[in-house]
Design a protein around this motif. Structure first.
Motif, PDB file in Angstrom:
ATOM      1  N   UNK A  68      43.612  12.613  63.939  1.00  0.00           N
ATOM      2  CA  UNK A  68      42.230  13.082  63.878  1.00  0.00           C
ATOM      3  C   UNK A  68      41.300  11.897  63.704  1.00  0.00           C
ATOM      4  N   UNK A  69      40.326  11.794  64.604  1.00  0.00           N
ATOM      5  CA  UNK A  69      39.344  10.717  64.522  1.00  0.00           C
ATOM      6  C   UNK A  69      38.074  11.265  63.883  1.00  0.00           C
ATOM      7  N   UNK A  70      37.421  10.427  63.101  1.00  0.00           N
ATOM      8  CA  UNK A  70      36.164  10.817  62.469  1.00  0.00           C
ATOM      9  C   UNK A  70      35.293   9.580  62.329  1.00  0.00           C
ATOM     10  N   UNK A  71      34.018   9.825  62.076  1.00  0.00           N
ATOM     11  CA  UNK A  71      33.101   8.697  61.894  1.00  0.00           C
ATOM     12  C   UNK A  71      32.096   9.039  60.823  1.00  0.00           C
ATOM     13  N   UNK A  72      31.607   7.999  60.176  1.00  0.00           N
ATOM     14  CA  UNK A  72      30.545   8.128  59.185  1.00  0.00           C
ATOM     15  C   UNK A  72      29.481   7.110  59.564  1.00  0.00           C
ATOM     16  N   UNK A  73      28.459   7.566  60.252  1.00  0.00           N
ATOM     17  CA  UNK A  73      27.430   6.640  60.734  1.00  0.00           C
ATOM     18  C   UNK A  73      26.644   6.008  59.591  1.00  0.00           C
ATOM     19  N   UNK A  74      26.514   6.720  58.497  1.00  0.00           N
ATOM     20  CA  UNK A  74      25.792   6.166  57.349  1.00  0.00           C
ATOM     21  C   UNK A  74      26.535   4.972  56.754  1.00  0.00           C
ATOM     22  N   UNK A  75      27.867   5.036  56.815  1.00  0.00           N
ATOM     23  CA  UNK A  75      28.682   3.941  56.271  1.00  0.00           C
ATOM     24  C   UNK A  75      29.127   2.970  57.362  1.00  0.00           C
ATOM     25  N   UNK A  76      28.767   3.272  58.606  1.00  0.00           N
ATOM     26  CA  UNK A  76      29.135   2.393  59.731  1.00  0.00           C
ATOM     27  C   UNK A  76      30.652   2.258  59.870  1.00  0.00           C
ATOM     28  N   UNK A  77      31.344   3.368  59.724  1.00  0.00           N
ATOM     29  CA  UNK A  77      32.793   3.340  59.786  1.00  0.00           C
ATOM     30  C   UNK A  77      33.343   4.435  60.700  1.00  0.00           C
TER      31      UNK A  77
END
Length: 123
Positions: A68-77
């Motif tokens: 499962x791929x995920x992203x957190x744009x606020x943390x730039x990760x």
């Protein structure tokens, strides 16, 4: 954008590993993000990709239902949760980014690459 991948290691078949990719030098907000993997003598293989907002996710058939791929744009990760690992998942895993709108499957479509992290799955 510079990418730094981490989280690899030696695990047993059936175990789980979570890879992380931290971006610096810019924001990933308007970048598609992806994970590729490579084994010696072969080209980079697309594993998973995610669109700008995280709403669209794409997986290689070999990992569907397990990764499962995920992203957190606020943390730039961006992260890759890998469950039910198999020996054939052993590879160096790379995160990649590109200022495209649509997730791409070919390695030459990505302008930015991390250094890679090794995942070894023993059977």
């Amino acid at each position: 954008v510079q990418l730094q991948a981490s989280g690899g290691g030696l695990v047993q078949a059936g175990d789980s590993v979570r890879l992380s990719c931290a971006a610096s030098g810019g924001t990933i907000t308007s970048h598609i993000m992806a994970w590729f993997r490579q084994v010696p003598g072969k080209e980079h293989e697309f594993v998973a990709g995610i669109g700008w907002t995280g709403a669209r996710k794409y997986y290689a058939d070999s990992v569907k239902g397990r990764f499962a791929i995920s992203r957190d744009n606020a943390k730039n990760t961006v992260s890759l949760q890998m469950d039910s690992l198999k020996a054939e998942d052993t590879a160096v895993y790379y995160c990649a980014a590109d200022q495209s709108y649509k997730v791409r499957y070919a390695e030459d479509e990505y302008a930015h690459w991390g250094q890679g992290t090794l995942v070894t799955v023993s059977s």
